[in-house]
Motif scaffolding. Structure first.
Motif, PDB file in Angstrom:
ATOM      1  N   GLN B 179      -5.033 -18.696  48.779  1.00  0.00           N
ATOM      2  CA  GLN B 179      -6.289 -19.005  49.463  1.00  0.00           C
ATOM      3  C   GLN B 179      -6.114 -19.062  50.978  1.00  0.00           C
ATOM      4  O   GLN B 179      -5.131 -19.587  51.491  1.00  0.00           O
ATOM      5  CB  GLN B 179      -6.806 -20.355  48.950  1.00  0.00           C
ATOM      6  CG  GLN B 179      -8.210 -20.682  49.411  1.00  0.00           C
ATOM      7  CD  GLN B 179      -8.784 -21.866  48.656  1.00  0.00           C
ATOM      8  OE1 GLN B 179      -8.341 -22.186  47.559  1.00  0.00           O
ATOM      9  NE2 GLN B 179      -9.776 -22.503  49.249  1.00  0.00           N
ATOM     10  N   LYS B 208      -9.363 -16.906  46.828  1.00  0.00           N
ATOM     11  CA  LYS B 208     -10.544 -17.264  47.612  1.00  0.00           C
ATOM     12  C   LYS B 208     -10.287 -17.145  49.107  1.00  0.00           C
ATOM     13  O   LYS B 208      -9.302 -17.690  49.622  1.00  0.00           O
ATOM     14  CB  LYS B 208     -10.906 -18.729  47.345  1.00  0.00           C
ATOM     15  CG  LYS B 208     -11.825 -18.957  46.191  1.00  0.00           C
ATOM     16  CD  LYS B 208     -12.158 -20.442  46.161  1.00  0.00           C
ATOM     17  CE  LYS B 208     -13.110 -20.759  45.036  1.00  0.00           C
ATOM     18  NZ  LYS B 208     -13.424 -22.193  45.008  1.00  0.00           N
ATOM     19  N   GLN B 209     -11.189 -16.487  49.780  1.00  0.00           N
ATOM     20  CA  GLN B 209     -11.162 -16.382  51.245  1.00  0.00           C
ATOM     21  C   GLN B 209      -9.862 -15.812  51.798  1.00  0.00           C
ATOM     22  O   GLN B 209      -9.516 -16.058  52.958  1.00  0.00           O
ATOM     23  CB  GLN B 209     -11.452 -17.740  51.881  1.00  0.00           C
ATOM     24  CG  GLN B 209     -12.845 -18.228  51.539  1.00  0.00           C
ATOM     25  CD  GLN B 209     -13.088 -19.629  52.017  1.00  0.00           C
ATOM     26  OE1 GLN B 209     -13.222 -19.857  53.193  1.00  0.00           O
ATOM     27  NE2 GLN B 209     -13.144 -20.568  51.107  1.00  0.00           N
ATOM     28  N   GLU B 233     -11.158 -12.547  44.429  1.00  0.00           N
ATOM     29  CA  GLU B 233     -11.910 -13.755  44.099  1.00  0.00           C
ATOM     30  C   GLU B 233     -13.018 -13.960  45.140  1.00  0.00           C
ATOM     31  O   GLU B 233     -13.227 -13.121  46.010  1.00  0.00           O
ATOM     32  CB  GLU B 233     -10.963 -14.958  44.036  1.00  0.00           C
ATOM     33  CG  GLU B 233      -9.990 -14.873  42.871  1.00  0.00           C
ATOM     34  CD  GLU B 233      -9.079 -16.090  42.768  1.00  0.00           C
ATOM     35  OE1 GLU B 233      -9.372 -17.126  43.396  1.00  0.00           O
ATOM     36  OE2 GLU B 233      -8.056 -15.983  42.075  1.00  0.00           O
ATOM     37  N   GLU B 234     -13.648 -15.118  45.075  1.00  0.00           N
ATOM     38  CA  GLU B 234     -14.776 -15.420  45.949  1.00  0.00           C
ATOM     39  C   GLU B 234     -14.415 -15.265  47.434  1.00  0.00           C
ATOM     40  O   GLU B 234     -13.379 -15.782  47.882  1.00  0.00           O
ATOM     41  CB  GLU B 234     -15.184 -16.871  45.676  1.00  0.00           C
ATOM     42  CG  GLU B 234     -16.567 -17.239  46.100  1.00  0.00           C
ATOM     43  CD  GLU B 234     -16.842 -18.681  45.707  1.00  0.00           C
ATOM     44  OE1 GLU B 234     -17.465 -19.383  46.493  1.00  0.00           O
ATOM     45  OE2 GLU B 234     -16.397 -19.094  44.605  1.00  0.00           O
ATOM     46  N   HIS B 235     -15.248 -14.580  48.168  1.00  0.00           N
ATOM     47  CA  HIS B 235     -15.063 -14.376  49.618  1.00  0.00           C
ATOM     48  C   HIS B 235     -13.730 -13.707  49.971  1.00  0.00           C
ATOM     49  O   HIS B 235     -13.280 -13.781  51.112  1.00  0.00           O
ATOM     50  CB  HIS B 235     -15.188 -15.699  50.397  1.00  0.00           C
ATOM     51  CG  HIS B 235     -16.596 -16.202  50.484  1.00  0.00           C
ATOM     52  ND1 HIS B 235     -17.510 -15.708  51.383  1.00  0.00           N
ATOM     53  CD2 HIS B 235     -17.238 -17.147  49.762  1.00  0.00           C
ATOM     54  CE1 HIS B 235     -18.671 -16.337  51.225  1.00  0.00           C
ATOM     55  NE2 HIS B 235     -18.535 -17.224  50.235  1.00  0.00           N
ATOM     56  N   GLY B 262     -15.191 -12.307  42.322  1.00  0.00           N
ATOM     57  CA  GLY B 262     -15.840 -13.467  42.932  1.00  0.00           C
ATOM     58  C   GLY B 262     -17.018 -13.071  43.803  1.00  0.00           C
ATOM     59  O   GLY B 262     -17.082 -11.951  44.324  1.00  0.00           O
ATOM     60  N   SER B 265     -17.296 -11.168  47.683  1.00  0.00           N
ATOM     61  CA  SER B 265     -16.032 -10.460  47.951  1.00  0.00           C
ATOM     62  C   SER B 265     -16.356  -9.090  48.549  1.00  0.00           C
ATOM     63  O   SER B 265     -17.418  -8.517  48.282  1.00  0.00           O
ATOM     64  CB  SER B 265     -15.213 -10.313  46.671  1.00  0.00           C
ATOM     65  OG  SER B 265     -15.991  -9.738  45.653  1.00  0.00           O
TER      66      SER B 265
END
Lengths: 249, 394
Positions: B179, B208-209, B233-235, B262, B265
């Motif tokens: 992350q 994430k991110q 994943e997310e972002h 996510g 993304s």
């Protein structure tokens, strides 16, 4: 004695014949302006002179310094001293402008049997030209013409003309898309090249550029032929009456 | 070892042939995908069967004490040197992707019970140099690259081959980008001839991110394929760029799947391919947007220039989308050098041959310049020009 002589030139693009027996002589040290209505063949003429791949010569001859150039490759014509400033210069992402300019200059120097310039010598040689044309120094470190405004592209064309020092200079609508300041800078660059030996062929729709680059001859091109040649006094007449009333010489 | 023996074998037979224990899930996955052949979509243009049918000697992968070096050095699949203080060691791979599309990803893991694990726990730049010295060999190894959270690392992946022939390299990375971290992977692989072949099967998890940049510069001859599966994943974001410059009879390229899992993304994938001689280039790339990946942005593009009428580019950009809330585009073009650009250069006295060179190098530069480190950029440019000029001496 002319520097370039075009005799009975006939040429086509695709299936369409555009030039239909064009005759023209360019005198050393003189500015020749070509004017004419849309579709008359002005840009086709400029392309024919530099060996553009679009053009198929059907007949006639183009001689430069007494030698026929009909069969010469575009780069040979350039090395011999024929230069076209394009109406729409192409963008070439990834080719650094300075690298391109130096490659072109060194090709010319090599052709002339002179010593090529290294990067530092080249940049020194460029400095004065850039200042005169009002070009930011970063313009030569960018990709060739990529993201340049219309005015920047035209200035870059003139920059190439200044460093390559050609003997016949064809300016295809150099004034299109230029504001007054850019027009002045570009004209200054062109006037700087006048040395009493070089010949200019200025292709234009409008008389505005001719206020800055004083022509010696005006040639009216219509339907693929030069129908009239006169002095600069023809310009105001054309402005007022257009091309319809022009009588063939 | 002859890998074609594994064709149409059941789980028990594969287990026995490879002498593996406690790896039932991997064997099952490998058997269900089957040994690749020209009928496998991802290997369709690669002539993989010829590589698998050869008899190779197998190597013993004995871990060695690491020497101190400026770079991580892997020789014939064994890590032999690493920068001081960097955590590089051999360990079992615990996070194998069970959804990978490539059977050789699983075969690579089955053949490599121990993997080289590299932990990137600082904001660092490191070079990984792969050296191959063995002829007639199957060199197989896997690397796990773990980028710690909130760290921003760059890996330059380079290759050296010492006068070898008839060797097949099966290697690959399992990259875990934690992350809020960034991993930049810049691979430059010049193969001057067809003395060895490579199948590189990678998996990239982008948390994430986190950001993944994967730039590959595949130059020259030979037969090599990289197969890449990326999960976002997310972002999370991936920026993938692939430059191919191929000559002679080479067959090389990229097969990839970028999977948006996510929300928010994003992915960008650009391939630039320059094919000369009898070369065959491959860009078979899928972007998959799953139900869970609302507000995805995905952009994929492949541009190819054919310098010879016998050169061939297999470009297959694909989108597989299960939601409506997204922005996605893809496209592919294949053609010759731009005639207008060529003419422009010629009209300034530059010869046709030189103008062609300038345009080819320019086409490549637009991708090379995305490598932000100037020194590395110059190194890649030099590699490209060396390979290009070796084939265009006039």
């Amino acid at each position: 004695m002319s520097i370039m002589k075009i005799e009975n030139l006939q040429a086509k693009i695709g299936d369409k014949q555009i030039l239909k027996g064009l005759n023209l002589e360019l005198e050393p040290g003189k500015v020749h302006a070509i004017m004419g209505p849309n579709g008359a063949g002005k840009s086709t003429l400029s392309k024919a002179l530099v060996g553009h791949y679009d053009i198929e010569i059907l007949g006639g001859d183009i001689t430069y310094k007494g030698k026929s150039i009909n069969e010469m490759e575009p780069e040979e014509r350039a090395l011999e001293g024929i230069f076209l400033s394009f109406q729409h210069p192409v963008e070439i992402p990834g080719v650094n402008n300075a690298y391109f300019l130096r490659t072109a200059l060194n090709a010319k120097l090599k052709h002339q049997g002179k010593e090529e310039l290294n990067a530092a010598e080249f940049l020194r040689a460029m400095k004065g030209h850039l200042e005169m044309l009002g070009m930011k120094s970063d313009m030569i470190s960018r990709s060739l013409n990529e993201g340049f405004s219309g005015g920047e592209k035209k200035r870059n064309e003139i920059l190439q003309m200044l460093i390559l020092e050609p003997e016949v200079i064809i300016l295809d609508e150099i004034d299109s898309g230029l504001d007054i300041d850019a027009l002045r800078a570009v004209s200054e660059g062109i006037n700087k090249m006048k040395d009493g030996k070089r010949s200019f062929l200025v292709i234009t729709h409008y008389s505005r550029i001719l206020d800055y680059i004083e022509p010696d001859y005006i040639h009216v091109l219509k339907d693929g032929k030069v129908i009239k040649t006169a002095g600069p006094e023809l310009v105001p007449y054309l402005e007022e009456h257009g091309y319809d009333g022009i009588e063939e010489d | 070892m002859n890998l074609s023996t594994l064709k149409n074998k059941n789980q028990q037979e594969v287990t026995d042939f490879l002498s593996v224990k406690d790896r039932e899930a991997l064997v099952e996955r490998f058997v269900s995908l089957g040994l690749p052949s020209k009928k496998s979509e991802e290997y369709r243009y690669f002539d993989v069967e010829k590589l698998l049918e050869k008899e190779y000697k197998t190597l013993n992968y004995v871990p060695r004490p690491l020497e101190i070096s400026e770079k991580i050095e892997i020789v014939d699949g064994v890590v032999v040197a690493a920068p001081k203080g960097m955590r590089v060691y051999n360990d079992e791979c615990k996070m194998i992707d069970m959804d990978h599309f490539d059977p050789l990803y699983y075969l690579g893991h089955l053949l490599s019970p121990s993997t080289i694990k590299i932990e990137l726990d600082g904001d660092i730049h490191v070079e990984i140099e792969h050296t191959f010295t063995q002829s007639d060999a199957l060199i197989n190894y896997r690397i796990v690259l773990y980028n710690q959270a909130n760290r921003h690392s760059t890996v330059y992946d380079n290759f050296v081959a010492n006068d070898i022939k008839n060797t097949l390299v099966l290697y690959g990375y399992d990259m875990h980008i934690a992350q809020d971290s960034t991993l930049r992977m810049v691979k430059t692989h010049t193969m001057p001839d067809s003395s060895y072949s490579v199948v590189a099967s990678h998996k990239v998890n982008v948390a994430k991110q986190a950001n993944a940049l994967f730039k590959s510069f595949d130059l020259g001859a030979g037969q090599a394929l990289q197969l890449l599966r990326v999960e976002l994943e997310e972002h999370a974001h991936v920026d993938a760029g692939h430059l191919l410059y191929l000559n002679a009879d080479s067959k090389r390229g990229t097969v990839s799947q970028i999977v948006h899992k996510g929300e928010h993304s994003t992915s960008t994938q650009i391939a630039k391919n320059i094919l000369d001689g009898n070369a065959r280039g491959i860009f078979d790339a899928l972007i998959k947007v799953e139900h869970s990946a609302k507000f995805t942005k995905a952009d994929q593009n492949s541009k190819s220039i054919l310098l010879h009428d016998k050169a061939y580019m297999a470009s297959k950009p694909q989108l597989e989308i299960y939601i409506d809330e997204l922005e996605a585009s893809h496209g592919a073009t294949t053609g010759q050098l731009d005639r207008k650009q060529l003419f422009y250069l010629q009209s300034r006295g530059i010869s046709y041959v030189e103008a062609r060179k300038m345009l080819v190098i320019a086409f490549a530069n637009t991708l090379i310049e995305t490598v932000k480190d100037t020194r590395q950029q110059e190194r890649i440019q030099a590699s490209f020009e060396e390979v290009f000029y070796s084939g265009h001496k006039n």
